[in-house]
Design an enzyme around this catalytic site. Structure first.
Site, PDB file in Angstrom:
ATOM      1  CB  THR C  40      -0.997   0.060   1.377  1.00 54.90           C
ATOM      2  OG1 THR C  40       0.157  -0.002   2.537  1.00 54.90           O
ATOM      3  CG2 THR C  40      -1.847  -1.279   1.060  1.00 54.90           C
ATOM      4  CG  ASP C  41       0.085   4.882  -2.355  1.00 53.14           C
ATOM      5  OD1 ASP C  41      -0.947   5.229  -1.444  1.00 53.14           O
ATOM      6  OD2 ASP C  41       0.173   4.796  -3.539  1.00 53.14           O
ATOM      7  CG  HIS C  42       0.765   8.888   1.363  1.00 53.53           C
ATOM      8  ND1 HIS C  42       0.608  10.277   2.132  1.00 53.53           N
ATOM      9  CD2 HIS C  42       1.020   9.127   0.103  1.00 53.53           C
ATOM     10  CE1 HIS C  42       0.791  10.995   0.616  1.00 53.53           C
ATOM     11  NE2 HIS C  42       0.863  10.213  -0.338  1.00 53.53           N
ATOM     12  CB  SER C  43      -3.425   7.410  -1.398  1.00 50.15           C
ATOM     13  OG  SER C  43      -3.205   6.224  -2.086  1.00 50.15           O
TER      14      SER C  43
END
Lengths: 147, 147, 147, 147
Positions: C40-43
């Site tokens: 995942t990423d921070h979004s």
């Protein structure tokens, strides 16, 4: 032997975020990406998915990390890629300082299309545009745009 | 030639999240991690940072993805590694199905320490514990714990 | 709301490497990819480039890790993606167990095209094919193929 | 609240590769790492394993990408991390331009120890050394060293 990895990015946020200096497209925006160990795989070249990272870094450089950071942390707005096309011609290797050449164009009121190419250092000329490649960034939180 | 990559994880969330069946530690928890292209670098072996991914997958398998997912999405609770030690003995290669062996112990009321090892397939016995290695997961949102 | 992330992979190694059981395409090959923190990423959703990892894992599952590993380590043969198209519909989140559905078809004597879709768990039906997506794997060391 | 992520790297290749200008350690070597989407995870901060990437980039900057590239491509020599310790104090977020501060010291004829710290921008002073952290790079192909 081709040296460029092309990439087109269809981007759905308003061009008001894009510096006008680069809108003419007489010359592409240039961003450099150093190829590190982390970017390669055991076949000896850059892992294919990692070019998407380089291209995103270029887009963030174009729009401005500070602009994007402010949008995200203060306004809760981010972007998501929703379409992309990649064509690979040549494998970049550890030590390459890739030149990411980016162009973009407006498509209607709310849409921009990004075209990226990755060029290895010291390689001869290549067709500068790889037609048919595509990528899209979209707003995660829709905003009324004004241009 | 050593075949294990050891790892200890000091984890600061309550053992109530840890299945009791594994608390005895007579045998380690086993999790398998397949080594793909994505995990390797151009030197031919797994990129060193990627073992941390394998070990995190193992911890998530131990606690349960569904438990962690519920905690994150419904309660806003996640975990952060805050201390880790790694010792590398042998480079895993593409095609290896790594056996991640995990043990953990309680340290006081609110603390657990995880020990991970990555074993390559078909390798002979190794010292099963690599002392002095350490990693810590901590609650990102503090909770009163009950055991 | 769409739930599939489609992907087509044009693959240039002989279908002799592909298990015949899956050539009929009456049903797709199924591979499961667990979404971890690392993906995942921070979004809050899976980082776009990481779907390419999931799809490659599926292709390696289809052909067989042991086959690919033997080809690489003993014959010096690997594969490189050289064309890919991705369309993103919905962001997968931490905890999702993605179902990667893969189909492929023969295109001439030396070419196979892969189509991948990533489906989130418990989502309703979606158009199963995302036309116009494309990805290519090519032999890094050319071989005379026999079918 | 601490702002540094410390890291010590015990490195087993000769200091002849290390620029002498930095051997005094009166001031650390400075390398900047921009935090991009790709570096974060869904918890909102940099994924823990990715600091190892930043620190490796710093080491490669210190030794010189061209030196390392020549060693790898022409002499078949690379490096492998074999021991590392990480302590995390604060989560870096998207948009941070991290300052990676690196120091190193000679340990005998063939050994160097690297110490890295990652500092977030605009944060106040922190203890500059995190004792007990450790990381090791070793030659993958042993060479007779001369100093």
């Amino acid at each position: 032997m081709p040296d460029a990895i092309s990439f087109m990015c269809l981007i759905f946020f308003s061009h008001r975020f894009i510096p006008h200096a680069h809108m003419t497209m007489s010359t592409p925006h240039i961003f450099h990406a150093q190829v590190y160990y982390e970017d390669t795989d055991h076949s000896g070249v850059v892992y294919h998915a990692n070019y998407l990272k380089f291209f995103e870094r270029a887009r963030e450089d174009i729009i401005g990390i500070d602009v994007l950071s402010d949008m995200w942390h203060n306004k809760g707005i981010g972007f998501a890629v929703y379409k992309t096309e990649l064509k690979f011609h040549d494998g970049a290797v550890f030590g390459d300082l890739l030149e990411i050449r980016s162009r973009w164009e407006k498509q209607g009121e709310y849409r921009l299309v990004f075209f990226h190419e990755a060029w290895r250092p010291g390689k001869s000329a290549q067709p500068s545009v790889q037609p048919g490649s595509g990528c899209a960034w979209g707003l995660k939180k829709l905003l009324p745009f004004r241009t």
